[in-house]
Design an enzyme around this catalytic site. Structure first.
Site, PDB file in Angstrom:
ATOM      1  N   SER A   9       0.799  -1.210   0.083  1.00 30.45           N
ATOM      2  CA  SER A   9      -0.018  -0.005  -0.133  1.00 30.45           C
ATOM      3  C   SER A   9       0.696   1.068  -0.107  1.00 30.45           C
ATOM      4  O   SER A   9       1.478   1.549   0.708  1.00 30.45           O
ATOM      5  CB  SER A   9      -0.925  -0.155   1.180  1.00 30.45           C
ATOM      6  OG  SER A   9      -1.382   1.260   1.371  1.00 30.45           O
ATOM      7  N   HIS A  33      -1.026  -1.249  -4.012  1.00 29.65           N
ATOM      8  CA  HIS A  33      -2.421  -0.924  -3.707  1.00 29.65           C
ATOM      9  C   HIS A  33      -2.597   0.480  -3.400  1.00 29.65           C
ATOM     10  O   HIS A  33      -1.464   1.155  -2.805  1.00 29.65           O
ATOM     11  CB  HIS A  33      -2.714  -1.840  -2.479  1.00 29.65           C
ATOM     12  CG  HIS A  33      -3.839  -1.602  -1.688  1.00 29.65           C
ATOM     13  ND1 HIS A  33      -4.855  -2.246  -1.789  1.00 29.65           N
ATOM     14  CD2 HIS A  33      -4.122  -0.661  -0.565  1.00 29.65           C
ATOM     15  CE1 HIS A  33      -6.196  -1.865  -1.156  1.00 29.65           C
ATOM     16  NE2 HIS A  33      -5.639  -0.962  -0.299  1.00 29.65           N
ATOM     17  N   ASP A  35      -4.761   3.735  -2.017  1.00 27.95           N
ATOM     18  CA  ASP A  35      -5.806   3.805  -1.213  1.00 27.95           C
ATOM     19  C   ASP A  35      -6.378   5.267  -1.331  1.00 27.95           C
ATOM     20  O   ASP A  35      -5.722   6.295  -1.125  1.00 27.95           O
ATOM     21  CB  ASP A  35      -5.253   3.856   0.281  1.00 27.95           C
ATOM     22  CG  ASP A  35      -5.025   2.564   0.877  1.00 27.95           C
ATOM     23  OD1 ASP A  35      -5.931   1.678   0.899  1.00 27.95           O
ATOM     24  OD2 ASP A  35      -3.799   2.246   1.155  1.00 27.95           O
ATOM     25  N   MET A  37      -9.015   8.271  -0.331  1.00 22.87           N
ATOM     26  CA  MET A  37      -9.742   8.524   1.031  1.00 22.87           C
ATOM     27  C   MET A  37     -10.499   9.946   0.731  1.00 22.87           C
ATOM     28  O   MET A  37      -9.766  10.630   0.109  1.00 22.87           O
ATOM     29  CB  MET A  37      -9.122   8.318   2.140  1.00 22.87           C
ATOM     30  CG  MET A  37      -8.387   7.176   2.506  1.00 22.87           C
ATOM     31  SD  MET A  37      -7.562   6.938   4.011  1.00 22.87           S
ATOM     32  CE  MET A  37      -6.674   5.670   4.046  1.00 22.87           C
ATOM     33  N   HIS A  66      -8.264   1.040  -3.985  1.00 18.87           N
ATOM     34  CA  HIS A  66      -9.244   1.094  -2.799  1.00 18.87           C
ATOM     35  C   HIS A  66      -9.909   2.078  -2.638  1.00 18.87           C
ATOM     36  O   HIS A  66      -9.240   3.085  -2.122  1.00 18.87           O
ATOM     37  CB  HIS A  66      -8.497   0.355  -1.830  1.00 18.87           C
ATOM     38  CG  HIS A  66      -9.268  -0.021  -0.370  1.00 18.87           C
ATOM     39  ND1 HIS A  66      -8.475  -0.041   0.804  1.00 18.87           N
ATOM     40  CD2 HIS A  66     -10.518   0.214  -0.296  1.00 18.87           C
ATOM     41  CE1 HIS A  66      -9.547  -0.311   1.608  1.00 18.87           C
ATOM     42  NE2 HIS A  66     -10.785  -0.309   0.998  1.00 18.87           N
ATOM     43  N   MET A  68     -12.304   4.261  -0.631  1.00 18.20           N
ATOM     44  CA  MET A  68     -12.580   4.499   0.808  1.00 18.20           C
ATOM     45  C   MET A  68     -13.541   5.800   0.559  1.00 18.20           C
ATOM     46  O   MET A  68     -13.037   6.801   1.294  1.00 18.20           O
ATOM     47  CB  MET A  68     -11.605   4.454   1.987  1.00 18.20           C
ATOM     48  CG  MET A  68     -11.282   3.172   2.282  1.00 18.20           C
ATOM     49  SD  MET A  68      -9.901   2.983   2.857  1.00 18.20           S
ATOM     50  CE  MET A  68      -8.555   3.389   1.696  1.00 18.20           C
ATOM     51  N   MET A 139     -11.317  -6.006   5.173  1.00 19.40           N
ATOM     52  CA  MET A 139     -10.505  -4.821   6.111  1.00 19.40           C
ATOM     53  C   MET A 139     -10.269  -5.698   7.473  1.00 19.40           C
ATOM     54  O   MET A 139     -11.110  -5.765   8.207  1.00 19.40           O
ATOM     55  CB  MET A 139     -11.225  -3.603   6.272  1.00 19.40           C
ATOM     56  CG  MET A 139     -11.427  -2.724   5.074  1.00 19.40           C
ATOM     57  SD  MET A 139     -10.077  -2.138   4.184  1.00 19.40           S
ATOM     58  CE  MET A 139      -9.249  -1.311   5.683  1.00 19.40           C
ATOM     59  N   GLY A 144      -8.875   3.961   7.135  1.00 15.79           N
ATOM     60  CA  GLY A 144      -8.398   5.311   7.621  1.00 15.79           C
ATOM     61  C   GLY A 144      -7.136   5.614   7.556  1.00 15.79           C
ATOM     62  O   GLY A 144      -6.661   6.636   7.137  1.00 15.79           O
ATOM     63  N   PHE A 145      -6.443   4.992   8.179  1.00 18.06           N
ATOM     64  CA  PHE A 145      -5.107   5.081   8.471  1.00 18.06           C
ATOM     65  C   PHE A 145      -4.213   3.712   8.315  1.00 18.06           C
ATOM     66  O   PHE A 145      -4.603   2.725   8.423  1.00 18.06           O
ATOM     67  CB  PHE A 145      -4.885   5.699  10.001  1.00 18.06           C
ATOM     68  CG  PHE A 145      -5.625   7.068  10.230  1.00 18.06           C
ATOM     69  CD1 PHE A 145      -5.030   8.097   9.910  1.00 18.06           C
ATOM     70  CD2 PHE A 145      -6.903   6.818  10.658  1.00 18.06           C
ATOM     71  CE1 PHE A 145      -5.793   9.192  10.008  1.00 18.06           C
ATOM     72  CE2 PHE A 145      -7.813   7.959  10.845  1.00 18.06           C
ATOM     73  CZ  PHE A 145      -7.105   9.289  10.599  1.00 18.06           C
ATOM     74  N   GLY A 147      -0.612   1.618   9.741  1.00 13.39           N
ATOM     75  CA  GLY A 147      -0.054   1.401  10.957  1.00 13.39           C
ATOM     76  C   GLY A 147      -0.836   0.912  12.048  1.00 13.39           C
ATOM     77  O   GLY A 147      -0.312   1.061  13.210  1.00 13.39           O
ATOM     78  N   ASP A 177      -6.736  -6.380   4.222  1.00 12.48           N
ATOM     79  CA  ASP A 177      -5.850  -5.144   4.273  1.00 12.48           C
ATOM     80  C   ASP A 177      -6.123  -4.794   5.689  1.00 12.48           C
ATOM     81  O   ASP A 177      -7.050  -4.200   6.365  1.00 12.48           O
ATOM     82  CB  ASP A 177      -6.696  -4.124   3.221  1.00 12.48           C
ATOM     83  CG  ASP A 177      -6.249  -2.696   3.280  1.00 12.48           C
ATOM     84  OD1 ASP A 177      -5.044  -2.419   3.823  1.00 12.48           O
ATOM     85  OD2 ASP A 177      -6.785  -2.034   2.625  1.00 12.48           O
ATOM     86  N   GLY A 178      -4.821  -4.163   6.284  1.00  8.38           N
ATOM     87  CA  GLY A 178      -4.806  -3.812   7.373  1.00  8.38           C
ATOM     88  C   GLY A 178      -4.014  -4.494   8.299  1.00  8.38           C
ATOM     89  O   GLY A 178      -4.231  -5.816   8.866  1.00  8.38           O
ATOM     90  N   GLY A 179      -2.722  -3.954   9.043  1.00 12.08           N
ATOM     91  CA  GLY A 179      -1.999  -4.666   9.994  1.00 12.08           C
ATOM     92  C   GLY A 179      -1.284  -5.635   9.535  1.00 12.08           C
ATOM     93  O   GLY A 179      -1.026  -6.850  10.490  1.00 12.08           O
ATOM     94  N   GLY A 199       1.170  -1.961   3.995  1.00  4.22           N
ATOM     95  CA  GLY A 199       1.712  -0.657   3.929  1.00  4.22           C
ATOM     96  C   GLY A 199       2.833  -0.411   4.631  1.00  4.22           C
ATOM     97  O   GLY A 199       3.928  -0.305   4.152  1.00  4.22           O
TER      98      GLY A 199
HETATM   99  C1  DX5 Z   1      -6.161   1.727   5.660  1.00  2.00           C
HETATM  100  C2  DX5 Z   1      -5.747   1.260   4.016  1.00  2.00           C
HETATM  101  C3  DX5 Z   1      -4.608   0.503   3.917  1.00  2.00           C
HETATM  102  C4  DX5 Z   1      -3.650   0.721   4.759  1.00  2.00           C
HETATM  103  C5  DX5 Z   1      -2.868  -0.577   5.424  1.00  2.00           C
HETATM  104  O1  DX5 Z   1      -7.416   2.187   5.547  1.00  2.00           O
HETATM  105  O2  DX5 Z   1      -6.732   0.845   3.653  1.00  2.00           O
HETATM  106  O3  DX5 Z   1      -4.422   0.031   2.963  1.00  2.00           O
HETATM  107  O4  DX5 Z   1      -2.559   1.522   3.922  1.00  2.00           O
HETATM  108  O5  DX5 Z   1      -1.700  -0.102   5.857  1.00  2.00           O
HETATM  109  P1  DX5 Z   1      -0.913  -1.016   7.089  1.00  2.00           P
HETATM  110  O6  DX5 Z   1      -0.410  -2.155   6.221  1.00  2.00           O
HETATM  111  O7  DX5 Z   1       0.064  -0.205   7.654  1.00  2.00           O
HETATM  112  O8  DX5 Z   1      -2.003  -1.459   8.248  1.00  2.00           O
HETATM  113 ZN    ZN Z   2      -6.350  -0.272   1.535  1.00  2.00          ZN
END
Ligand code: DX5
Ligand code: ZN
Length: 223
Positions: A9, A33, A35, A37, A66, A68, A139, A144-145, A147, A177-179, A199
């Site tokens: 990401s 990927h 993102d 937003m 993606h 959002m 998800m 939204g963020f 990390g 997607d996420g963490g 990401g």
């Molecule tokens: C969050 C995004 C993710 C984000 C993942 O809303 O959709 O794609 O970049 O970031 P990490 O991998 O750091 O959780």
């Molecule tokens: Zn994403």
């Protein structure tokens, strides 16, 4: 596609040196990927059409966009024209998901549907039918963020979708997607996710290419 693919990401990249970061992962990765937003569906703003268009000019990676955003129906054409290969929208953001999938496909793109961790898993069961969609994006954090920490309940959700996709004979790519990082990637892949978005665990590292390679090796993809 290998058995597993990463979709790094770009959100965690250095936007002042964005192509340097993209080129760092290119020897190892097939997907990127992106993102998008809008400050409404999620409490953050990121990139949009112009950035994706510029990256498309300089990269042959599969662009995994993606969205959002609360009004995806208004932005399918611009994101297709910008050069996205996959366009994924949130099930929470539209009343006409099947119509949107058709519109994305009619533009020659792959269509994805994503689900927020607080939305009941059943909300996307209709999209697990054979041929319904090209990508399912689970998800595993609240969107939204970058990390944030992987929500442990996501593993059961992935396994449930994996089972249903297989039973239905669906070839849709199951993505998470996420963490996703060195600690969680095996769990998500083991549950049946095939396209792992990461990401901060890739672009947040000193050498994104090397970080991607290490993540791949943890799930048995070697170079
Ligand atoms: C969050 C995004 C993710 C984000 C993942 O809303 O959709 O794609 O970049 O970031 P990490 O991998 O750091 O959780
Ligand atoms: Zn994403």
């Amino acid at each position: 596609m290998r058995e597993y693919e990463l979709s790094p990401s770009l959100l965690s990249a250095d936007f002042g040196y964005v192509m340097r970061d993209v080129e760092s992962i290119t020897p190892y990765c097939k997907f990127l990927h992106l993102d998008v937003m809008d400050g409404h569906y999620v409490p953050n703003l990121t990139i949009g059409v112009p950035v994706i268009k510029s990256i498309r000019k300089h990269s042959d990676l599969i662009l995994d966009t993606h969205l959002m955003i609360t009004n995806p129906e208004e932005f399918i054409e611009p994101f297709a024209e910008a050069g996205s290969d996959y366009i994924t929208f949130h099930v929470e953001c539209t009343n006409e998901p099947f119509e949107l999938i058709k519109r994305i496909r009619d533009l020659g793109k792959k269509a994805g549907i994503s689900i927020h961790p607080d939305t009941p898993a059943e909300a996307i069961y209709p999209f697990l039918e054979k041929g319904a969609v090209d990508l399912i994006l689970v998800m595993s954090v609240r969107p939204g963020f970058g990390g944030q920490s992987y929500i442990p309940e996501s593993t059961a959700r992935i396994a449930d979708y994996r089972k249903r996709l297989d039973e239905n004979g669906s070839e849709a790519i199951l993505s998470v997607d996420g963490g996703i990082n060195v600690k969680t990637i095996k769990e998500a892949a083991g549950a049946g996710a095939k396209l792992l978005v990461a990401g901060s665990a890739v672009f947040g590292k000193e050498n994104p290419g090397l970080a991607a390679k290490e993540l791949y090796e943890l799930i048995g993809v070697t170079f």
